[in-house]
Design a protein around this motif. Sequence first.
Motif, PDB file in Angstrom:
ATOM      1  N   GLY A  77       0.819  -1.217   0.000  1.00  0.00           N
ATOM      2  CA  GLY A  77       0.000   0.000   0.000  1.00  0.00           C
ATOM      3  C   GLY A  77       0.847   1.258   0.000  1.00  0.00           C
ATOM      4  N   LYS A  78       1.880   1.301   0.855  1.00  0.00           N
ATOM      5  CA  LYS A  78       2.745   2.487   0.907  1.00  0.00           C
ATOM      6  C   LYS A  78       3.503   2.686  -0.400  1.00  0.00           C
ATOM      7  CE  LYS A  78       4.641   1.361   4.890  1.00  0.00           C
ATOM      8  NZ  LYS A  78       5.490   1.364   6.083  1.00  0.00           N
ATOM      9  N   ASN A  79       3.988   1.590  -0.995  1.00  0.00           N
ATOM     10  CA  ASN A  79       4.722   1.712  -2.255  1.00  0.00           C
ATOM     11  C   ASN A  79       3.827   2.221  -3.385  1.00  0.00           C
ATOM     12  OD1 ASN A  79       7.152   0.871  -1.156  1.00  0.00           O
ATOM     13  ND2 ASN A  79       6.788  -1.276  -1.632  1.00  0.00           N
ATOM     14  N   PHE A  80       2.642   1.655  -3.511  1.00  0.00           N
ATOM     15  CA  PHE A  80       1.725   2.097  -4.566  1.00  0.00           C
ATOM     16  C   PHE A  80       1.270   3.536  -4.323  1.00  0.00           C
ATOM     17  CE2 PHE A  80       1.774  -2.137  -5.994  1.00  0.00           C
ATOM     18  CZ  PHE A  80       1.086  -2.245  -7.183  1.00  0.00           C
ATOM     19  N   ALA A  81       1.071   3.894  -3.062  1.00  0.00           N
ATOM     20  CA  ALA A  81       0.654   5.261  -2.737  1.00  0.00           C
ATOM     21  C   ALA A  81       1.734   6.260  -3.135  1.00  0.00           C
ATOM     22  CB  ALA A  81       0.341   5.382  -1.249  1.00  0.00           C
ATOM     23  N   ALA A  82       2.987   5.932  -2.838  1.00  0.00           N
ATOM     24  CA  ALA A  82       4.086   6.839  -3.188  1.00  0.00           C
ATOM     25  C   ALA A  82       4.216   6.990  -4.698  1.00  0.00           C
ATOM     26  CB  ALA A  82       5.396   6.325  -2.603  1.00  0.00           C
ATOM     27  N   ILE A  83       4.111   5.888  -5.412  1.00  0.00           N
ATOM     28  CA  ILE A  83       4.223   5.943  -6.878  1.00  0.00           C
ATOM     29  C   ILE A  83       3.052   6.731  -7.468  1.00  0.00           C
ATOM     30  CG2 ILE A  83       4.134   4.555  -8.986  1.00  0.00           C
ATOM     31  CD1 ILE A  83       5.697   2.400  -7.415  1.00  0.00           C
ATOM     32  N   GLY A  84       1.831   6.468  -6.990  1.00  0.00           N
ATOM     33  CA  GLY A  84       0.666   7.186  -7.497  1.00  0.00           C
ATOM     34  C   GLY A  84       0.739   8.676  -7.218  1.00  0.00           C
ATOM     35  N   PHE A  85       1.164   9.038  -6.008  1.00  0.00           N
ATOM     36  CA  PHE A  85       1.283  10.442  -5.629  1.00  0.00           C
ATOM     37  C   PHE A  85       2.304  11.152  -6.513  1.00  0.00           C
ATOM     38  CE2 PHE A  85       3.303  13.775  -3.051  1.00  0.00           C
ATOM     39  CZ  PHE A  85       2.191  14.532  -2.713  1.00  0.00           C
ATOM     40  N   MET A  86       3.458  10.516  -6.673  1.00  0.00           N
ATOM     41  CA  MET A  86       4.525  11.138  -7.459  1.00  0.00           C
ATOM     42  C   MET A  86       4.137  11.258  -8.939  1.00  0.00           C
ATOM     43  SD  MET A  86       8.479  10.499  -6.546  1.00  0.00           S
ATOM     44  CE  MET A  86       8.784   8.954  -7.145  1.00  0.00           C
ATOM     45  N   PHE A  87       3.606  10.184  -9.498  1.00  0.00           N
ATOM     46  CA  PHE A  87       3.256  10.199 -10.923  1.00  0.00           C
ATOM     47  C   PHE A  87       2.168  11.228 -11.211  1.00  0.00           C
ATOM     48  CE2 PHE A  87       0.794   8.855 -14.577  1.00  0.00           C
ATOM     49  CZ  PHE A  87       1.776   8.686 -15.533  1.00  0.00           C
ATOM     50  N   ALA A  88       1.099  11.240 -10.414  1.00  0.00           N
ATOM     51  CA  ALA A  88      -0.010  12.171 -10.658  1.00  0.00           C
ATOM     52  C   ALA A  88       0.441  13.614 -10.495  1.00  0.00           C
ATOM     53  CB  ALA A  88      -1.169  11.871  -9.718  1.00  0.00           C
ATOM     54  N   GLY A  89       1.254  13.879  -9.484  1.00  0.00           N
ATOM     55  CA  GLY A  89       1.743  15.243  -9.279  1.00  0.00           C
ATOM     56  C   GLY A  89       2.626  15.716 -10.414  1.00  0.00           C
ATOM     57  N   VAL A  90       3.557  14.876 -10.833  1.00  0.00           N
ATOM     58  CA  VAL A  90       4.472  15.254 -11.924  1.00  0.00           C
ATOM     59  C   VAL A  90       3.700  15.427 -13.223  1.00  0.00           C
ATOM     60  CG1 VAL A  90       6.410  14.445 -13.322  1.00  0.00           C
ATOM     61  CG2 VAL A  90       6.514  14.234 -10.854  1.00  0.00           C
ATOM     62  N   GLU A  91       2.767  14.505 -13.498  1.00  0.00           N
ATOM     63  CA  GLU A  91       1.990  14.615 -14.737  1.00  0.00           C
ATOM     64  C   GLU A  91       1.149  15.888 -14.756  1.00  0.00           C
ATOM     65  OE1 GLU A  91      -0.851  11.935 -17.586  1.00  0.00           O
ATOM     66  OE2 GLU A  91      -1.118  11.745 -15.432  1.00  0.00           O
TER      67      GLU A  91
END
Length: 189
Positions: free
Chosen positions: A120-134
Amino acid sequence: MASPGLGDVGGKKTPLFTPQEIDQIAKFLVGNQRRERENIIIPRSFTPTVIKSNEEKTIEAVLESCPFKSVLSLCAGFVLGGGIGLFAASVTPTIPTHDKPQQSAREVLRELKVSTLSYGKNFAAIGFMFAGVECIIESYRGKTDWKNGTYAGGITGGILGLRAGVKAGVAGAFGFAVFSFAIDYWMRH
C-alpha cells in the motif's frame, strides 16, 4: 414607395428623425452598453449548454488542481496496493520445516498486515509522485496528450530508480516512460 426614415408631410418628404436622434438610436442598439458577463458561452453543437455558477466553477477548479489529483492518487494507490499486498501474502506458500513449524493464525495475520501495508505504501508513493508530476507537466505545457504521461513516467521512474544508482535510474526512467506510453496509448485507442 417611400424610403425608410422619411415622412410625407404635405406632399413634401421630411426626415422622421434628426441625425442626432439617429445617432442616439444607434448608440442604444449597438453602442457601449457594457455589463460584466461571467458566463459567455459559444455553442459548438446543437445540444443544450448548461451555464455554471461560480460555486460550480470553484469546485471544478479544486477538483482539477494538482494537489487534489496527487492526494487522490495517493489514497487510491494505497487502497489498490493494499489489495494487491493482501492477495500476494495470501497466496505465498508457507512450508513448515524442522526449525520452523506450522504458523499460528496470529503469525499469518501479522504477515498479511506487513505485506498489505508495504504494498500500500509503495503504490501510494508511486501514485502520488506520478499524478503530481503529470499534472505539473500538463499545466506547464498547456496540453493534454500522450507526452505528459510519458514524461511523468520517465521522471517518476528515474527518481525511484536513483535510489539504487544511476544505471537503475536510467533503466527505471526508460521502463516507466515506455509503460506510461503503452497505458496511455491503450486508454486513448
